[in-house]
Scaffold this motif. Structure first.
Motif, PDB file in Angstrom:
ATOM      1  N   ASP A 252      -1.906   3.857 -26.183  1.00 13.30           N
ATOM      2  CA  ASP A 252      -3.099   3.326 -26.467  1.00 13.30           C
ATOM      3  C   ASP A 252      -3.126   1.803 -26.269  1.00 13.30           C
ATOM      4  N   ALA A 253      -3.847   1.636 -25.197  1.00 14.71           N
ATOM      5  CA  ALA A 253      -4.138   0.255 -24.753  1.00 14.71           C
ATOM      6  C   ALA A 253      -5.544   0.024 -24.130  1.00 14.71           C
ATOM      7  N   ASP A 254      -6.280  -0.939 -24.232  1.00  8.73           N
ATOM      8  CA  ASP A 254      -7.456  -1.055 -23.423  1.00  8.73           C
ATOM      9  C   ASP A 254      -7.092  -1.405 -22.007  1.00  8.73           C
ATOM     10  N   LEU A 255      -8.153  -1.223 -21.207  1.00  6.68           N
ATOM     11  CA  LEU A 255      -7.954  -1.334 -19.527  1.00  6.68           C
ATOM     12  C   LEU A 255      -8.237  -2.507 -19.002  1.00  6.68           C
ATOM     13  N   GLN A 256      -8.347  -3.781 -20.090  1.00  3.54           N
ATOM     14  CA  GLN A 256      -8.943  -4.828 -19.638  1.00  3.54           C
ATOM     15  C   GLN A 256      -7.683  -5.429 -18.753  1.00  3.54           C
ATOM     16  N   GLY A 257      -8.398  -5.743 -17.498  1.00  5.29           N
ATOM     17  CA  GLY A 257      -7.486  -6.520 -16.616  1.00  5.29           C
ATOM     18  C   GLY A 257      -6.568  -5.604 -15.660  1.00  5.29           C
ATOM     19  N   VAL A 258      -6.841  -4.064 -15.791  1.00  4.97           N
ATOM     20  CA  VAL A 258      -6.370  -2.926 -14.916  1.00  4.97           C
ATOM     21  C   VAL A 258      -7.221  -2.897 -13.710  1.00  4.97           C
ATOM     22  N   ARG A 259      -6.486  -2.717 -12.833  1.00 10.60           N
ATOM     23  CA  ARG A 259      -7.133  -2.618 -11.326  1.00 10.60           C
ATOM     24  C   ARG A 259      -6.988  -1.363 -10.746  1.00 10.60           C
ATOM     25  N   PHE A 279     -16.258  12.632  -9.365  1.00 15.67           N
ATOM     26  CA  PHE A 279     -15.358  11.732  -8.925  1.00 15.67           C
ATOM     27  C   PHE A 279     -16.185  10.434  -9.414  1.00 15.67           C
ATOM     28  N   GLY A 280     -17.258  10.420  -8.916  1.00 12.50           N
ATOM     29  CA  GLY A 280     -18.282   9.070  -9.230  1.00 12.50           C
ATOM     30  C   GLY A 280     -18.401   8.840 -10.589  1.00 12.50           C
ATOM     31  N   ALA A 281     -18.664   9.874 -11.460  1.00 11.19           N
ATOM     32  CA  ALA A 281     -18.828   9.672 -12.696  1.00 11.19           C
ATOM     33  C   ALA A 281     -17.598   9.220 -13.465  1.00 11.19           C
ATOM     34  N   VAL A 282     -16.442   9.634 -12.959  1.00 13.33           N
ATOM     35  CA  VAL A 282     -15.254   9.201 -13.633  1.00 13.33           C
ATOM     36  C   VAL A 282     -15.161   7.711 -13.165  1.00 13.33           C
ATOM     37  N   GLN A 287     -14.784   2.354 -15.387  1.00 15.33           N
ATOM     38  CA  GLN A 287     -15.257   0.889 -15.363  1.00 15.33           C
ATOM     39  C   GLN A 287     -15.786   0.522 -16.625  1.00 15.33           C
ATOM     40  N   ALA A 288     -16.429   1.421 -17.312  1.00 14.77           N
ATOM     41  CA  ALA A 288     -16.919   1.160 -18.657  1.00 14.77           C
ATOM     42  C   ALA A 288     -16.033   0.744 -19.695  1.00 14.77           C
ATOM     43  N   THR A 289     -14.871   1.259 -19.658  1.00 20.41           N
ATOM     44  CA  THR A 289     -13.649   0.977 -20.369  1.00 20.41           C
ATOM     45  C   THR A 289     -12.712  -0.507 -20.073  1.00 20.41           C
ATOM     46  N   GLY A 290     -13.234  -0.962 -18.905  1.00 22.74           N
ATOM     47  CA  GLY A 290     -12.827  -2.309 -18.849  1.00 22.74           C
ATOM     48  C   GLY A 290     -11.831  -2.589 -17.641  1.00 22.74           C
ATOM     49  N   ALA A 291     -11.833  -1.467 -16.881  1.00 24.32           N
ATOM     50  CA  ALA A 291     -11.117  -1.636 -15.750  1.00 24.32           C
ATOM     51  C   ALA A 291     -11.787  -2.065 -14.529  1.00 24.32           C
ATOM     52  N   THR A 292     -11.209  -2.727 -13.529  1.00 28.58           N
ATOM     53  CA  THR A 292     -11.899  -2.885 -12.407  1.00 28.58           C
ATOM     54  C   THR A 292     -11.593  -1.928 -11.234  1.00 28.58           C
ATOM     55  N   VAL A 293     -12.616  -1.440 -10.366  1.00 31.21           N
ATOM     56  CA  VAL A 293     -12.447  -0.614  -9.300  1.00 31.21           C
ATOM     57  C   VAL A 293     -12.495  -1.223  -8.163  1.00 31.21           C
ATOM     58  N   SER A 294     -11.946  -1.138  -7.162  1.00 32.29           N
ATOM     59  CA  SER A 294     -12.270  -1.677  -5.936  1.00 32.29           C
ATOM     60  C   SER A 294     -11.932  -0.695  -4.710  1.00 32.29           C
ATOM     61  N   GLU A 295     -12.378  -0.953  -3.504  1.00 32.58           N
ATOM     62  CA  GLU A 295     -12.127  -0.180  -2.269  1.00 32.58           C
ATOM     63  C   GLU A 295     -10.517  -0.514  -1.705  1.00 32.58           C
ATOM     64  N   THR A 397      -2.663  -5.263  -4.608  1.00 32.20           N
ATOM     65  CA  THR A 397      -3.965  -5.610  -5.184  1.00 32.20           C
ATOM     66  C   THR A 397      -4.385  -4.665  -6.300  1.00 32.20           C
ATOM     67  N   VAL A 398      -3.904  -3.745  -6.330  1.00 27.76           N
ATOM     68  CA  VAL A 398      -4.350  -2.575  -7.407  1.00 27.76           C
ATOM     69  C   VAL A 398      -3.139  -1.903  -8.362  1.00 27.76           C
ATOM     70  N   ASP A 399      -3.312  -1.477  -9.488  1.00 29.26           N
ATOM     71  CA  ASP A 399      -2.111  -1.077 -10.274  1.00 29.26           C
ATOM     72  C   ASP A 399      -2.087   0.478 -10.181  1.00 29.26           C
TER      73      ASP A 399
END
Lengths: 488, 99
Positions: A252-259, A279-282, A287-295, A397-399
């Motif tokens: 149980d942790a929030d995803l702030q800062g998770v890449r 997949f797009g919806a996921v 992202q709405a939970t605080g994680a960042t998503v990049s290519e 660059t990502v987790d």
């Protein structure tokens, strides 16, 4: 239905609180298996008497505050994991009567934790297949649509958990065999880091790729099973010495800062439009939970399938050499007076193995044979290094990497079985985690128009199961997919 | 490199693998294995000059343990699954090898 405990954690807690008994729970599941499995064929063998006896013993001897984390909880075991005194066939004719004299380490660890084995689940023969159609005893059916494949090779484990025939199961994953059926049946499937879980007692397919892992309804349950089965084992020298974290406490942790990284180029072609949409919806939900998503790019991931099928088959051709009619039950019936040793070997293997196993033994033998070793086997091992490096680069660059688990939802039984190459191509998103030894998890990501489950996959750094479970758990809390059960 | 497999190629591989194939299996395997190998040949175009082969991932530790005698399977258990085992004598039996 809402009050009935469904997950491993709920069942464990209900038994511990005295709200129910292990015998009651086990009987309910065994009744459901008896009622439903005739049409599903998720089990090769149901160990009813043994299970009820064990449950009764646990009910009698249980004391307040017993710390065993799965006390009285029923589970199922893929039929390629050895169970002492209980037939273990790998869904192969050649092992139809094999009764192991010992337990796989994962089985003894589950039992030491108080779990009760209800039976052995059907699978593709020796774990070789993506549809379950390679089982010598007949394919498992997908509980969401009985005309469709549950995926493979751990299709029996996935279908059993999905259809609520058992609250959790073990599978094995050499190129996606836990994650792909989990996705096609709408459950959670986790392949741990290579070396995290002991392979002792797993009937070997490709030893540098095989890992045992859980199939469950929820991410929390997957964490619980992993916690029990993970850790070093003197009987498997490839197990890692690292301490096993308390996965269930780290969830149980929030995803702030998770890449998170999406390998966009890999997703460009060959994906079913509904899978792509899900997949797009996921990605949006995460992202709405605080994680960042990049290519990101995984430039060699497109070669993962040829590399995998060269290496896995080469290892299989060697591992399956032991089934020769001398030690493991099946021997061809030949006139003892006139037969030669060689003829006995060849006939035994030819009648004992199914078509896909023969095909893979042939392919692997070819890739290892004089004159072809450098061009196929050695070259594939070198490209494996490049695939590993791609991931190492990405993890700068990502987790975690996020992508679909399977390019398609469950397909119709019979649709792809006659074209092995087309079947192999379905493994495009799963095999690279095995080649790189990385942990990967598939979680339910919704349904298609036809009510077929879709899965999403996360691949993480070596031994970062905690990171994967956190992300998967946070995503699971954004939706209620796991609560939806097939109407079988 | 050609991935056209002849029937005799298939027979040679089957013999190495200790498999006895029917004529129909030989034909099917020749076609299917050629398809798969043609596809697998895509790896041959990749530059792997600086890439040593990976045999095992993540095996960066030495798996040493103390050399102590431990309990193992009994002879009866080890022979229990042999199709022609002779627990009384303690052997696995095979067809006659030496004339």
């Amino acid at each position: 239905m809402t009050a009935t405990p469904q997950t491993l954690v709920e069942i464990r807690d209900a038994i511990a609180a005295g709200e129910t008994k292990s015998t009651e729970i086990c009987s309910e599941y065994l009744e459901r298996i008896a009622a439903v499995d005739g049409s599903l064929h998720a089990f090769n063998n149901v160990t009813r008497e043994q299970a009820l006896e064990r449950a009764a013993t646990i009910d009698r001897s249980r004391t307040e505050g017993d710390p065993r984390p799965l006390l009285g909880v029923p589970i199922a075991i893929k039929d390629n994991l050895c169970t002492r005194g209980v037939p273990t066939t790998a869904s192969s004719r050649i092992l139809k009567h094999f009764v192991p004299p010992y337990d796989a380490t994962v089985v003894s660890r589950l039992e030491a934790a108080g779990a009760i084995v209800l039976g052995k689940t059907n699978c593709d023969e020796f774990g070789m297949g993506s549809s379950n159609e390679n089982s010598a005893f007949g394919s498992v059916k997908n509980p969401w649509d009985l005309t469709r494949s549950p995926g493979g090779s751990s299709g029996g484990s996935a279908a059993a958990v999905s259809a609520r025939l058992v609250p959790g199961a073990l599978g094995s994953d050499t190129g996606g065999s836990i994650r792909q059926p989990a996705a096609l049946c709408g459950v959670v499937g986790l392949k741990p880091t290579y070396g995290r879980v002991s392979r002792y007692g797993l009937l070997a397919f490709a030893s540098s790729l095989d890992q045992v892992g859980p199939l469950t309804l929820t991410v929390r349950d997957a964490a619980l099973l992993l916690e029990v089965i993970a850790g070093p084992d003197p009987r498997d020298a490839t197990t890692a010495p690292q301490q096993v974290p308390h996965y269930t406490e780290a969830l149980d942790a929030d995803l702030q800062g998770v890449r998170l990284g999406v390998p966009s180029a890999l997703l460009d072609s060959g994906i079913d439009p509904e899978v792509k949409q899900a997949f797009g919806a996921v990605v949006e939900a995460i992202q709405a939970t605080g994680a960042t998503v990049s290519e990101i790019t995984l430039p060699h991931a497109q070669y993962a399938i040829p590399v995998y099928y060269l290496l896995a088959t080469a290892e299989a051709s060697s591992n399956l050499a032991r089934y020769d009619g001398v030690r493991y039950t099946h021997r061809a019936e030949l006139d003892p007076a006139s037969t030669t040793l060689r003829a006995m070997y060849d006939r035994t293997r030819s009648e004992g193995f199914g078509a896909e196993v023969k095909r893979r033994i042939m392919l692997g033998t070819y890739a290892l044979s004089a004159g072809y070793y450098d061009a196929y086997y050695l070259k594939a091992q070198r490209v494996r290094t490049l695939i590993l490096r791609d991931y190492e680069q990405a993890f700068n660059t990502v987790d975690a990497v996020i992508m679909p688990t399977s390019p398609v939802p469950a397909f119709t039984l019979g649709e792809k079985i006659n074209d092995p190459l087309q079947m192999y191509l379905l493994d495009i998103f799963t095999v690279s985690a095995n080649l790189a030894g990385l942990p990967a998890i598939s979680v339910p990501a919704g349904f298609t128009q036809e009510r077929l489950p879709v899965g999403v996959q996360l691949v993480g750094r070596a031994f970062d199961e905690v990171g994967l479970l956190k992300i998967a758990n946070a995503y699971e809390r954004t939706n209620g997919w796991w609560k939806e059960a097939p109407s079988i | 490199m050609s991935s056209r497999l002849t029937k005799s190629d298939v027979e040679r591989i089957a013999s190495l693998a200790h498999l006895e194939l029917s004529e129909a299996e030989k034909e099917t395997f020749a076609r299917q294995l050629a398809d798969i190998l043609t596809y697998a040949e895509t790896v041959q175009a990749i530059d792997t000059t600086d890439a040593p082969p990976t045999t095992h991932v993540l095996s960066r530790h030495e798996a040493f343990r103390t050399d102590e005698v431990q309990e193992s399977l009994s002879r009866d258990e080890a022979l229990a699954n042999a199709p022609d085992g002779t627990p009384d004598e303690g052997f696995f039996k095979v067809p006659k090898v030496i004339e």
